[in-house]
Enzyme design. Structure first.
Site, PDB file in Angstrom:
ATOM      1  N   ASP A   1     -20.461 -13.738   2.134  1.00 44.09           N
ATOM      2  CA  ASP A   1     -20.387 -13.515   3.578  1.00 44.09           C
ATOM      3  C   ASP A   1     -21.644 -12.844   4.109  1.00 44.09           C
ATOM      4  O   ASP A   1     -22.116 -13.157   5.196  1.00 44.09           O
ATOM      5  CB  ASP A   1     -19.160 -12.653   3.920  1.00 44.09           C
ATOM      6  CG  ASP A   1     -17.869 -13.456   3.934  1.00 44.09           C
ATOM      7  OD1 ASP A   1     -17.925 -14.668   4.219  1.00 44.09           O
ATOM      8  OD2 ASP A   1     -16.807 -12.876   3.664  1.00 44.09           O
TER       9      ASP A   1
ATOM     10  N   ASN B   1     -21.408  -9.122  12.981  1.00 46.71           N
ATOM     11  CA  ASN B   1     -20.256  -8.254  12.745  1.00 46.71           C
ATOM     12  C   ASN B   1     -20.237  -7.018  13.630  1.00 46.71           C
ATOM     13  O   ASN B   1     -19.318  -6.841  14.425  1.00 46.71           O
ATOM     14  CB  ASN B   1     -20.232  -7.807  11.274  1.00 46.71           C
ATOM     15  CG  ASN B   1     -19.440  -8.730  10.389  1.00 46.71           C
ATOM     16  OD1 ASN B   1     -18.878  -9.718  10.857  1.00 46.71           O
ATOM     17  ND2 ASN B   1     -19.390  -8.417   9.103  1.00 46.71           N
TER      18      ASN B   1
END
Length: 294
Positions: free
Chosen positions: A75, A148
């Site tokens: 990720d 994020n």
């Protein structure tokens, strides 16, 4: 039509060069030209010279020259690829060499099938909103994209820090805490979650502002409109060293007292390639969070 794909590599992954060699061959078998970063060329010539046969070297992916970025890693690799090249509006396909794989679509063994689907146009683009951060850090102007979150933390210091958070021109709160995190919906399952923030479905348009280990029990995560501009400002009574500005877990620089950063919705969305139309976010969430508890 897919003509060229750019290989974005996490070179710390085991067997990465064997995987790259096989993947480049799969591309060329389908008439897709593999492209590689110039900074990777020397290592590829040593450990995967066959991957460069028929491929080209370029400094960075450019819209119109590259159709897809293949991110080989976990990720974090996908996040770095998005943060660096989201302004090129090139979709990213994650090839899962990691453990969690929230953002990754394809294991290496299935890459040939994935390339066939790409060639036939049997895929969808999933858009994820991102953050744009601008401000002053260590006396210098900075700007970056975040998939994020953006955080300001106490760094290596053992003492809490003081921060002010503003939405527009309005003071939301004065925090005494280990720091503050502003997360996107994608980032709601990352650092923000460990700070007690809510899990947000990826298609919900919002920000989540979460204090990190706040001193006051009244300090709680807040869900904000993506139309807002959010500012985080260090507001200490005395000088302190080591306070860190981080973007998607990567330390950007040490901040000084009274410096601030401003976050707002990026004009560019992350573009992730998806093949399974029945892909269920909540089933994936349950599976991945169960792995965290092991």
């Amino acid at each position: 039509m897919i003509r060229r794909v750019m290989f974005y590599l996490n070179k710390d992954k085991p067997s990465i060069y064997d995987i790259v060699s096989r993947s480049a061959a799969l591309c060329m078998e389908r008439g897709i030209q593999p492209c590689f970063f110039s900074e990777d060329a020397q290592q590829l010539r040593l450990f995967a010279p066959q991957a460069l046969e028929g491929g080209i070297i370029m400094d960075a992916p450019k819209s119109g020259k590259v159709d897809v970025v293949l991110a080989f890693g976990g990720d974090g690799t996908v996040l770095r690829a998005l943060d660096l090249y989201v302004d090129q509006d090139i979709p990213v396909l994650g090839v899962n060499l990691g453990r969690m794989g929230f953002l990754l679509e394809t294991p290496p063994a299935d890459l040939g099938h994935a390339l066939d689907l790409l060639c036939r146009g049997e895929y969808e683009i999933e858009r994820r909103m991102m953050l744009r951060v601008e401000g002053v850090c260590a006396g210098k102007k900075i700007s970056a994209y975040a998939s994020n979150e953006v955080s300001i933390s106490r760094g290596l210091s053992q003492r809490m820090i003081a921060l002010d958070a503003y939405v527009g021109q309005t003071l939301v709160d004065h925090y005494i805490a280990d720091g503050l995190v502003l997360a996107s919906p994608t980032g709601s399952t990352a650092y923000s979650l460990s700070c007690g923030g809510p899990i947000v479905a990826p298609d919900v348009q919002c920000f989540v502002l979460s204090p990190i280990c706040p001193h006051s029990l009244q300090s709680r995560p807040i869900v904000l409109s993506p139309k807002e501009r959010v500012r985080m400002r260090i507001s200490m009574k005395e000088m302190r060293e080591g306070m860190l500005l981080s973007v998607d877990g990567q330390a950007i620089c040490e901040m000084r007292n009274h410096e601030e950063v401003c976050m707002y919705r990026s004009p560019h969305d992350a573009m992730l390639i998806r093949f399974n139309k029945d892909r269920n976010y909540f089933s994936l969430l349950k599976e991945k969070l169960a792995q965290w508890s092991l």
